[in-house]
Design a protein around this motif. Structure first.
Motif, PDB file in Angstrom:
ATOM      1  N   TYR A   1       8.198   2.152   5.593  1.00  0.00           N
ATOM      2  CA  TYR A   1       7.409   0.961   5.899  1.00  0.00           C
ATOM      3  C   TYR A   1       6.219   0.839   4.957  1.00  0.00           C
ATOM      4  CZ  TYR A   1       9.808   0.767  10.416  1.00  0.00           C
ATOM      5  OH  TYR A   1      10.748   0.689  11.402  1.00  0.00           O
ATOM      6  N   GLN A   2       6.008  -0.372   4.511  1.00  0.00           N
ATOM      7  CA  GLN A   2       4.719  -0.700   3.932  1.00  0.00           C
ATOM      8  C   GLN A   2       3.809  -1.013   5.105  1.00  0.00           C
ATOM      9  OE1 GLN A   2       2.728  -4.361   1.404  1.00  0.00           O
ATOM     10  NE2 GLN A   2       4.732  -3.662   0.762  1.00  0.00           N
ATOM     11  N   MET A   3       2.555  -0.601   5.044  1.00  0.00           N
ATOM     12  CA  MET A   3       1.660  -0.805   6.165  1.00  0.00           C
ATOM     13  C   MET A   3       0.358  -1.452   5.702  1.00  0.00           C
ATOM     14  SD  MET A   3       2.280   2.636   8.412  1.00  0.00           S
ATOM     15  CE  MET A   3       1.629   1.884   9.912  1.00  0.00           C
ATOM     16  N   GLY A   4      -0.296  -2.088   6.643  1.00  0.00           N
ATOM     17  CA  GLY A   4      -1.518  -2.779   6.274  1.00  0.00           C
ATOM     18  C   GLY A   4      -2.490  -2.902   7.429  1.00  0.00           C
ATOM     19  N   TRP A   5      -3.715  -3.248   7.071  1.00  0.00           N
ATOM     20  CA  TRP A   5      -4.764  -3.541   8.041  1.00  0.00           C
ATOM     21  C   TRP A   5      -5.193  -4.996   7.874  1.00  0.00           C
ATOM     22  CZ3 TRP A   5      -6.118  -0.376  11.899  1.00  0.00           C
ATOM     23  CH2 TRP A   5      -5.852   0.995  11.769  1.00  0.00           C
ATOM     24  N   PHE A   6      -5.358  -5.659   8.987  1.00  0.00           N
ATOM     25  CA  PHE A   6      -5.871  -7.019   9.016  1.00  0.00           C
ATOM     26  C   PHE A   6      -7.020  -7.042  10.019  1.00  0.00           C
ATOM     27  CE2 PHE A   6      -2.610  -9.474   6.708  1.00  0.00           C
ATOM     28  CZ  PHE A   6      -1.656  -8.483   6.554  1.00  0.00           C
ATOM     29  N   ARG A   7      -7.828  -8.082   9.970  1.00  0.00           N
ATOM     30  CA  ARG A   7      -8.909  -8.196  10.947  1.00  0.00           C
ATOM     31  C   ARG A   7      -9.097  -9.656  11.346  1.00  0.00           C
ATOM     32  NH1 ARG A   7     -14.021  -6.621   6.969  1.00  0.00           N
ATOM     33  NH2 ARG A   7     -14.062  -8.578   5.769  1.00  0.00           N
ATOM     34  N   GLN A   8      -9.652  -9.827  12.528  1.00  0.00           N
ATOM     35  CA  GLN A   8      -9.887 -11.173  13.040  1.00  0.00           C
ATOM     36  C   GLN A   8     -11.218 -11.207  13.758  1.00  0.00           C
ATOM     37  OE1 GLN A   8      -6.737 -12.728  15.519  1.00  0.00           O
ATOM     38  NE2 GLN A   8      -7.349 -14.824  15.089  1.00  0.00           N
ATOM     39  N   ALA A   9     -12.138 -11.985  13.218  1.00  0.00           N
ATOM     40  CA  ALA A   9     -13.434 -12.184  13.844  1.00  0.00           C
ATOM     41  C   ALA A   9     -13.342 -13.352  14.830  1.00  0.00           C
ATOM     42  CB  ALA A   9     -14.490 -12.466  12.776  1.00  0.00           C
TER      43      ALA A   9
ATOM     44  N   TYR B   1      -9.613  -5.157  14.462  1.00  0.00           N
ATOM     45  CA  TYR B   1      -8.791  -4.696  13.358  1.00  0.00           C
ATOM     46  C   TYR B   1      -7.385  -4.385  13.868  1.00  0.00           C
ATOM     47  CZ  TYR B   1     -12.707  -4.500  10.156  1.00  0.00           C
ATOM     48  OH  TYR B   1     -13.770  -4.845   9.336  1.00  0.00           O
ATOM     49  N   TYR B   2      -6.400  -4.931  13.193  1.00  0.00           N
ATOM     50  CA  TYR B   2      -5.000  -4.759  13.551  1.00  0.00           C
ATOM     51  C   TYR B   2      -4.266  -4.013  12.443  1.00  0.00           C
ATOM     52  CZ  TYR B   2      -5.932  -8.514  16.905  1.00  0.00           C
ATOM     53  OH  TYR B   2      -6.442  -9.286  17.922  1.00  0.00           O
ATOM     54  N   CYS B   3      -3.373  -3.117  12.843  1.00  0.00           N
ATOM     55  CA  CYS B   3      -2.493  -2.524  11.855  1.00  0.00           C
ATOM     56  C   CYS B   3      -1.125  -3.198  11.941  1.00  0.00           C
ATOM     57  CB  CYS B   3      -2.371  -1.015  12.032  1.00  0.00           C
ATOM     58  SG  CYS B   3      -1.767  -0.439  13.621  1.00  0.00           S
ATOM     59  N   ALA B   4      -0.432  -3.196  10.845  1.00  0.00           N
ATOM     60  CA  ALA B   4       0.837  -3.892  10.753  1.00  0.00           C
ATOM     61  C   ALA B   4       1.779  -3.124   9.837  1.00  0.00           C
ATOM     62  CB  ALA B   4       0.622  -5.313  10.222  1.00  0.00           C
ATOM     63  N   ALA B   5       3.072  -3.388   9.991  1.00  0.00           N
ATOM     64  CA  ALA B   5       4.083  -2.711   9.180  1.00  0.00           C
ATOM     65  C   ALA B   5       5.218  -3.662   8.833  1.00  0.00           C
ATOM     66  CB  ALA B   5       4.617  -1.485   9.916  1.00  0.00           C
ATOM     67  N   ARG B   6       5.842  -3.376   7.724  1.00  0.00           N
ATOM     68  CA  ARG B   6       7.034  -4.118   7.314  1.00  0.00           C
ATOM     69  C   ARG B   6       7.916  -3.160   6.545  1.00  0.00           C
ATOM     70  NH1 ARG B   6       7.517  -6.045   2.232  1.00  0.00           N
ATOM     71  NH2 ARG B   6       8.481  -7.965   2.984  1.00  0.00           N
ATOM     72  N   PRO B   7       9.227  -3.339   6.604  1.00  0.00           N
ATOM     73  CA  PRO B   7      10.102  -2.453   5.835  1.00  0.00           C
ATOM     74  C   PRO B   7       9.734  -2.486   4.358  1.00  0.00           C
ATOM     75  CG  PRO B   7      11.381  -3.686   7.425  1.00  0.00           C
ATOM     76  CD  PRO B   7      10.001  -4.270   7.433  1.00  0.00           C
ATOM     77  N   ASP B   8       9.664  -1.319   3.770  1.00  0.00           N
ATOM     78  CA  ASP B   8       9.303  -1.212   2.357  1.00  0.00           C
ATOM     79  C   ASP B   8      10.578  -1.287   1.524  1.00  0.00           C
ATOM     80  OD1 ASP B   8       8.473  -0.407  -0.215  1.00  0.00           O
ATOM     81  OD2 ASP B   8       6.851   0.784   0.611  1.00  0.00           O
ATOM     82  N   SER B   9      10.695  -2.326   0.706  1.00  0.00           N
ATOM     83  CA  SER B   9      11.910  -2.526  -0.091  1.00  0.00           C
ATOM     84  C   SER B   9      11.898  -1.688  -1.361  1.00  0.00           C
ATOM     85  CB  SER B   9      12.026  -4.005  -0.470  1.00  0.00           C
ATOM     86  OG  SER B   9      10.925  -4.378  -1.296  1.00  0.00           O
ATOM     87  N   GLY B  10      10.772  -1.030  -1.623  1.00  0.00           N
ATOM     88  CA  GLY B  10      10.652  -0.271  -2.853  1.00  0.00           C
ATOM     89  C   GLY B  10      10.082  -1.088  -3.990  1.00  0.00           C
ATOM     90  N   SER B  11       9.819  -2.354  -3.728  1.00  0.00           N
ATOM     91  CA  SER B  11       9.208  -3.212  -4.737  1.00  0.00           C
ATOM     92  C   SER B  11       7.775  -2.784  -5.002  1.00  0.00           C
ATOM     93  CB  SER B  11       9.232  -4.664  -4.253  1.00  0.00           C
ATOM     94  OG  SER B  11       8.434  -5.483  -5.083  1.00  0.00           O
TER      95      SER B  11
END
Length: 126
Positions: free
Chosen positions: A31-39, A93-103
């Motif tokens: 998985y590629q993972m990330g952090w997002f935020r929402q005020a 703050y939210y964490c998120a994931a998506r399948p990592d295609s290797g790109s």
């Protein structure tokens, strides 16, 4: 995959916090993972992302040099080390994931992520 974010809290401006995001379930997939935020009253925005290998990272301009994203795949956990915090960093703050295609392309949009954690509140006082 299920994601659980933690580590938020109240901190004074200039202080530091480390957020964690623990993954469970289908952790056998890259998985590629990330952090997002929402005020309050604002749209959710990208903060940082990291590839499965950890060799690729991306940050929004306003956090570059202050935040560091990392991951420990053996522990199925991603981190966001936040330093020199400012009142404008206050958000859920939210964490998120998506399948990592290797790109080599690192996705930075909310629509590009399939799985989301429940969020952890970070409040920075002035």
């Amino acid at each position: 995959v299920q994601l659980q974010a933690s580590g938020g809290g109240l901190v004074q401006a200039g202080g530091s916090l480390r957020l964690s995001c623990a993954a469970s379930g289908r952790t056998d997939i890259a998985y590629q993972m990330g952090w997002f935020r929402q005020a309050p009253g604002m749209e959710r925005e990208f903060v940082a992302a990291i590839t499965w290998s950890g060799r690729g990272t991306a940050y929004r301009d306003s956090v570059k040099g202050r935040f560091t994203i990392s991951r420990d795949n053996a522990k199925n956990t991603m981190y966001l080390q936040m330093s020199s915090l400012k009142p404008e960093d206050t958000a859920v703050y939210y964490c998120a994931a998506r399948p990592d295609s290797g790109s080599i392309v690192i996705v930075t949009t909310t629509s590009g992520f399939n799985y989301w954690g429940q969020g952890t509140l970070v409040t920075v006082s002035s």
